[in-house]
Design a protein around this motif. Structure first.
Motif, PDB file in Angstrom:
ATOM      1  N   ALA A 113      -3.854  -7.081   8.632  1.00 26.30           N
ATOM      2  CA  ALA A 113      -4.352  -8.250   7.919  1.00 26.30           C
ATOM      3  C   ALA A 113      -5.656  -7.923   7.210  1.00 26.30           C
ATOM      4  O   ALA A 113      -5.865  -8.301   6.055  1.00 26.30           O
ATOM      5  CB  ALA A 113      -4.554  -9.406   8.906  1.00 26.30           C
ATOM      6  N   ASN A 114      -6.530  -7.177   7.918  1.00 30.73           N
ATOM      7  CA  ASN A 114      -7.810  -6.798   7.314  1.00 30.73           C
ATOM      8  C   ASN A 114      -7.608  -5.931   6.082  1.00 30.73           C
ATOM      9  O   ASN A 114      -8.256  -6.122   5.050  1.00 30.73           O
ATOM     10  CB  ASN A 114      -8.663  -6.054   8.337  1.00 30.73           C
ATOM     11  CG  ASN A 114      -9.408  -7.028   9.228  1.00 30.73           C
ATOM     12  OD1 ASN A 114      -9.592  -8.195   8.855  1.00 30.73           O
ATOM     13  ND2 ASN A 114      -9.796  -6.572  10.391  1.00 30.73           N
TER      14      ASN A 114
ATOM     15  N   ASP B 215      -4.965  -5.813   4.220  1.00 35.95           N
ATOM     16  CA  ASP B 215      -4.398  -6.665   3.164  1.00 35.95           C
ATOM     17  C   ASP B 215      -5.500  -7.436   2.451  1.00 35.95           C
ATOM     18  O   ASP B 215      -5.530  -7.510   1.209  1.00 35.95           O
ATOM     19  CB  ASP B 215      -3.407  -7.655   3.784  1.00 35.95           C
ATOM     20  CG  ASP B 215      -2.029  -7.031   3.910  1.00 35.95           C
ATOM     21  OD1 ASP B 215      -1.915  -5.853   3.524  1.00 35.95           O
ATOM     22  OD2 ASP B 215      -1.119  -7.720   4.388  1.00 35.95           O
ATOM     23  N   LYS B 216      -6.411  -7.976   3.299  1.00 42.26           N
ATOM     24  CA  LYS B 216      -7.496  -8.778   2.743  1.00 42.26           C
ATOM     25  C   LYS B 216      -8.333  -7.935   1.773  1.00 42.26           C
ATOM     26  O   LYS B 216      -8.674  -8.371   0.660  1.00 42.26           O
ATOM     27  CB  LYS B 216      -8.365  -9.251   3.903  1.00 42.26           C
ATOM     28  CG  LYS B 216      -9.214 -10.462   3.602  1.00 42.26           C
ATOM     29  CD  LYS B 216      -9.875 -10.885   4.894  1.00 42.26           C
ATOM     30  CE  LYS B 216     -11.188 -11.564   4.622  1.00 42.26           C
ATOM     31  NZ  LYS B 216     -11.923 -11.728   5.876  1.00 42.26           N
TER      32      LYS B 216
END
Lengths: 90, 250, 171
Positions: free
Chosen positions: C62-63, C65-66
């Motif tokens: 997720a990180n 992706d962010k």
């Protein structure tokens, strides 16, 4: 009832007296355990958070202190129910 | 029967006997008695094994049943007790402690079923105390070596040798006698009470005391005393063994 | 069957059997309860740790992706700024072009207008010359027709000049 051996009677009477006398040993554990429980109560009052450990240790100590009383009880029981001296008469 | 008969006692009197012998045979000059104690122990063994099998039936990792909660509670409690008392390196000793405790307490509690307590036979606690004795000395030899172990007997001065030997021998004797004495005193007192109460019942003619009073007394002598003695026995076993183990600084 | 051992006897057979029973009950505890529960606890521990590592992985993904999105967003902003500046430049250029075109056109128009004015004035001059010639011819005719004195002469010229003036104003 008539045919009683006086030697046996003396041994039985002495054994009964011995059993009763042996139980005087019950005083010691009684005093000791009472003292131990009193101290345990004091220490629980001072540190209520350590009551579990104190109680556990106190029970162990009581059980060990009780063993002298138990020995006396065993001697008394032996004299009453498994008298070792009666057999020595014949 | 008169009231005075109560004070005189019954004509048969009461007798406290050892365990009954069901079978007796000779093997090479040694008389093996198949006593009540042994047969009841087998029953306990069977019951405990079945209980353990039932407790550990289809264990799961999540969404566990109450049965499994009980099983895990038993295991973690025994592990915690052993770790607390003996230190982490005696972790694998836990099953023996659990077995000893279970055997001892069930052996005392069978008296509630009307059977003779296993622990009211001196030989049962004596056998367990002998196991403890062997473990104590085995641990001592393993940590100090055979020389250091033997040197421990003449520790401050060689004159102390007989006293040291006596103190070592007295350990299992005192452990087993303590357990046996507690259970057997409960047994004797209960039978005395039954005797007295039945005498009162005969004198009065109404069985009002034999119903409630023995139950209360049996609750103390069988449940509390049996539990206490089993607990004390395992605690003493652990304390003596970890005391002989040099790895514990205490 | 009424045979009993004594109250306190040491019976080797009972000790032996009790030892065996204790060993069996110990094995039952070890092999049934402790082994199984240990196994299930270890399995649960493993599951929990694998769940944790999975969650960590998901968090890391997720990180990343962010970060990617943030990078993409920054790129988009740059692109937009570039687009705007390019458009501005283009507009500037076009505007300049238009202005210069308009200027040349205006110059053209002015030139043309100037040329047309000159041509007109040339035409007007020519037309005036023609008229003047006509008038001079007419005047000469009138002078020829009658004798005129000095005063008449002046008045004639004046009239004539006036005529020219009005005619010039009219044209």
């Amino acid at each position: 009832m008539g045919n009683i051996d006086y030697r046996e009677a003396i041994v039985l009477a002495a054994s009964a007296l011995g059993a009763g006398t042996a139980m005087i040993a019950g005083i010691g554990p009684g005093i000791g355990e009472g003292y131990a429980v009193g101290k345990a109560c004091e220490s629980i009052g001072r540190q209520p958070e350590s009551s579990g450990a104190v109680t556990r240790t106190m029970f162990i100590g009581c059980a060990v202190a009780e063993s002298t009383g138990i020995y006396a009880l065993l001697v008394a029981l032996l004299l009453m129910f498994a008298n070792p001296f009666i057999g020595k008469l014949s | 029967m008169q009231i005075s008969d109560f004070f005189r006692g019954s004509p048969d009197g009461i007798d406290v006997k050892g365990p009954g012998v069901l079978l007796s045979f000779d093997i090479g000059g040694l008389t093996i008695n198949l006593t009540e104690t042994i047969v009841i122990s087998w029953g306990i063994l069977l019951a405990v094994t079945l209980l353990l099998l039932w407790l550990t039936k289809d264990l799961k990792t999540n969404n566990i049943s109450k049965r499994q909660v009980a099983a895990e509670w038993i295991v973690s409690t025994v592990y915690g007790l052993v770790d607390d008392t003996m230190g982490k390196h005696w972790h694998s000793f836990a099953p023996y402690i659990a077995a000893l405790f279970t055997f001892s307490i069930t052996g005392s509690l069978v008296s509630m079923l009307g059977l003779r307590s296993v622990t009211a036979d001196f030989n049962a606690p004596l056998a367990w105390a002998l196991v403890t004795f062997v473990l104590i000395h085995g641990t001592n030899i393993r940590t100090h070596g055979i020389g250091g172990y033997l040197k421990g007997y003449i520790d401050p001065v060689p004159v102390m040798l007989p006293i040291n030997v006596l103190s070592e021998v007295s350990t299992p004797v005192s452990m087993s006698l303590c357990h046996f004495g507690n259970v057997v005193s409960g047994m004797v007192i209960t039978s005395l009470l039954y005797f007295a109460l039945s005498a009162v019942t005969k004198a009065v003619g109404v069985a009002f005391l034999t119903i409630g009073v023995p139950a209360v007394l049996s609750l103390y002598f069988d449940l509390f005393s049996g539990f206490m003695q089993a607990f004390v026995f395992i605690m003493l076993t652990m304390a003596y063994i970890s005391n002989a183990d040099g790895r514990n600084e205490a | 069957m009424n045979l009993n051992l004594d109250f306190l006897t040491i019976d080797v057979g009972t000790i032996l059997f009790t030892l065996i029973n204790t060993l069996l009950i110990f094995l039952a505890f070890k092999l049934i309860l402790f082994k199984r529960v240990d196994a299930i606890l270890a399995k649960r521990q493993q599951e929990v740790s694998s769940t944790y590592s999975k969650a960590d992985d998901a968090l890391a993904a997720a990180n990343s992706d962010k970060e990617k999105y943030a990078q993409a967003l920054a790129g988009a902003k740059e692109e937009a700024a570039e687009l705007i500046s390019r458009a501005e430049k283009k507009a500037q250029l076009e505007g300049d072009l238009i202005i210069s075109e308009a200027r040349t056109e205006a110059a053209d128009v002015r030139e043309k207008a100037a040329a047309a004015t000159e041509r007109e004035s040339v035409q007007a001059k020519q037309a005036l010359q023609g008229e003047i010639t006509d008038l001079a011819m007419e005047l000469a005719q009138k002078i020829m027709e009658k004798e005129i004195d000095k005063e008449d002469h002046d008045r004639l010229i004046e009239d004539f000049m006036q005529e020219i003036g009005t005619e010039g104003e009219q044209s």
